[in-house]
Write an enzyme that holds these catalytic residues in place. Structure first.
Site, mmCIF file in Angstrom:
data_model
loop_
_atom_site.group_PDB
_atom_site.id
_atom_site.type_symbol
_atom_site.label_atom_id
_atom_site.label_comp_id
_atom_site.label_asym_id
_atom_site.label_seq_id
_atom_site.Cartn_x
_atom_site.Cartn_y
_atom_site.Cartn_z
ATOM 1 N N SER A 261 0.824 -1.205 0.000
ATOM 2 C CA SER A 261 0.000 0.000 0.000
ATOM 3 C C SER A 261 0.859 1.255 0.000
ATOM 4 C CB SER A 261 -0.917 0.002 1.218
ATOM 5 O OG SER A 261 -0.166 0.409 2.343
ATOM 6 N N LYS A 262 0.174 2.380 -0.207
ATOM 7 C CA LYS A 262 0.872 3.666 -0.269
ATOM 8 C C LYS A 262 1.647 3.943 1.006
ATOM 9 C CE LYS A 262 -2.165 5.736 -3.554
ATOM 10 N NZ LYS A 262 -2.584 6.926 -4.185
ATOM 11 N N ARG A 263 1.122 3.468 2.119
ATOM 12 C CA ARG A 263 1.749 3.799 3.397
ATOM 13 C C ARG A 263 2.866 2.837 3.786
ATOM 14 N NH1 ARG A 263 -0.553 7.965 5.549
ATOM 15 N NH2 ARG A 263 -2.495 8.542 4.557
ATOM 16 N N ASP A 264 2.885 1.664 3.129
ATOM 17 C CA ASP A 264 3.877 0.658 3.523
ATOM 18 C C ASP A 264 5.294 1.159 3.396
ATOM 19 O OD1 ASP A 264 2.231 -1.334 4.324
ATOM 20 O OD2 ASP A 264 2.036 -2.225 2.334
#
Ligand code: GLU
Length: 510
Positions: A261-264
């Site tokens: 994901s974008k936050r990973d």
């Protein structure tokens, strides 16, 4: 027929590396078949529009060298290529669907829909859908009388347009990667095609544009596979030829547990975006470019995230990838992202970049005081350091002694290798080095070896102290090369001053 593919991102934020991979596969496929690669911006969801995202997408594709030959920023005769600029083009097709009975008007408000969902939930049906079963009890042009519909329209009541999904019909489509996919329409709902605002939804605009832009192959992420049956159904409603579909596998987190994901990225310590991005809330997402990656390394890594050329070949230029790319070698299962492998690619590309080019990349990283350094000096440093570096920045950090005086000496080397006799040995070696007129690698090596032979010392007896004095470190490239690069004056003065400094350090540590 000429192959025409498109990358159709929504400008809802920065482009994730999964999106870049979709663009890359489209690019490779187009080039392989001598076709066109289009960029279309799908901004029908105005609520999710993020300023700057479109520019970010274009800049990212440019950095990666996977540029479209048609579309936003590139021109072409099938434009405009931004959906919000195509509004007037959609209406005739929407009217056509309504007239042919494939779509209908729905006057239900969002409150109505919520109430239905809540009621269904109370009855133990958590997944209420607007579909062939429920539509007759809703307020739409199929359930209401003609007069009522006209009254509502005259009244200016807001409405959406929904697809009329038939009951119990199998929709079949052949995916280039997954083979045949069959979905029964009983599992599909009457999706909204036009919102209350008059804006078509993604589904509607997407297929009309693909048709008008003469797209032959839709290559996109797996998350769109559930929408594909609706899309092919719409093609069939219009009587248009369907494009071929290929849904790409997900990119998984390094531990294989779920989608990357974008936050990973920033959480797990690697970028998931091509370029840095600053959100409106002031949150920074880091990019490969600013992280010191070569775009070639990033693209090479991405290409192999879900595709392989059929052998163990890993290092490939874009041209080679074009040559080798086929959709039947794209896997079905999720591709696990490996940050270490990405570094490995970067290391490879760093080593294969010429010293002069590396010097040009190094210069902007140098501070003001070092801007006067000659390119040939920087290139020499790059030559010596590149085998030990993964990123350009490593050359600066590992080779700091090429730029600054040595003020710190590696503790471990001092305590292990700086013996009682070392100061004397270093003083003798210094005297020998001073005699060299032409301070070249070869001459330094000759003098150094002659000194060892004369004293019957092994290399390990002299080398580490010498390195410590000149570089402050316990390891590095050949000392003879380092000394020749630094020049006689610097080497001599570092040795002269360093002996006392290290002695003092040693004494203080005892
Ligand atoms: N706008 C969609 C997206 O953001 C495109 C999906 C498609 O390629 O059909 O991914």
């Amino acid at each position: 027929m000429k192959v025409r593919v498109r990358f159709a991102p929504s400008p809802t934020g920065p482009l994730h590396m999964g999106g870049v991979r979709t663009a890359l596969y489209n690019y490779l496929f187009a080039k392989k078949h001598g076709g066109d690669f289009l960029l279309r911006i799908e901004d029908t969801d105005q609520k999710r529009f993020v300023p700057g995202a479109q520019e970010y997408i274009i800049d990212s594709l440019k950095w990666c060298g996977i540029e479209p030959n048609e579309g936003v920023g590139y021109g072409g005769d099938k434009g405009p290529y931004i959906q919000s600029e195509r509004m007037s083009m959609y209406q005739p097709y929407i009217d056509q669907l309504i007239e042919s009975g494939h779509a209908y008007l729905a006057f239900d408000t969002s409150d109505d829909l919520e109430r239905m969902r809540d009621q269904a939930k109370e009855m133990g049906l958590p997944n209420w859908q607007y579909n062939g079963v429920t539509r007759s009890s809703m307020k739409n042009s199929l359930s209401l009388s003609k007069e009522e519909v006209e009254k509502r329209l005259a009244n200016g009541d807001p409405y959406t347009v929904r697809i009329k999904m038939p009951r119990n019909t199998d929709i079949k489509l052949e995916d280039e990667i997954r083979g045949w996919v069959t979905v029964n329409t009983n599992n599909l709902d009457d999706k909204v095609l036009v919102k209350e605002t008059g804006m078509p939804t993604y589904h509607m605009a997407n297929i009309i544009d693909d048709h008008l832009m003469e797209i032959t192959h839709v290559i996109r992420g797996e998350e769109w596979l559930p929408s594909a049956p609706l899309h092919v159904f719409l093609y069939d409603c219009f009587g248009w030829d369907r494009p071929r579909f290929a849904h790409l596998p997900l990119i998984l987190r390094p531990d294989g547990k779920g989608k990357l994901s974008k936050r990973d990225g920033d959480k797990l310590g690697f970028p998931v975006f091509p370029l840095d991005w600053m959100s409106a809330e002031g949150e920074k997402y880091s990019g490969y470019k600013e992280g010191g990656y070569f775009s070639k390394a990033f693209v090479n890594m991405l290409a192999l995230l879900g595709w392989n050329p059929g052998d163990n070949k890993e290092i490939m230029s874009l041209e080679e990838m074009v040559e080798l790319f086929t959709l039947d070698r794209v896997g079905k299962s999720g591709a696990r992202f490996d940050p270490d492998k990405t570094k490995w690619f970067n290391q490879y590309y760093l080593r294969s970049t010429s010293n002069e080019d590396l010097a040009d990349l190094l210069r902007p990283l140098l501070d003001e005081a070092h801007q006067g350094l000659e390119t040939s000096y920087l290139a020499k440093i790059c030559e010596l350091m590149k085998e030990r570096a993964t990123f350009i920045q490593d050359i600066l950090v590992e080779g700091d002694y090429f730029f600054n005086a040595v003020t710190v000496y590696d503790d471990k080397t001092v305590s292990k290798k700086w013996k009682e006799e070392t100061p004397l040995i270093m003083a003798e070696l210094l005297a020998e080095l001073k005699t060299i007129k032409d301070f070249t690698t070869k001459n330094i090596e000759t003098v150094f070896s002659a000194y060892l032979a004369k004293k019957e010392y092994g290399f390990g007896h002299v080398g580490p102290g010498f390195r410590l004095l000149v570089t402050g470190k316990g390891m590095g490239p050949s000392m003879f090369d380092i000394c020749a690069t630094l020049g006689k004056d610097t080497v001599i003065s570092r040795m002269e001053n360093g002996i006392d400094a290290i002695n003092a350090l040693k004494a203080a540590n005892q």
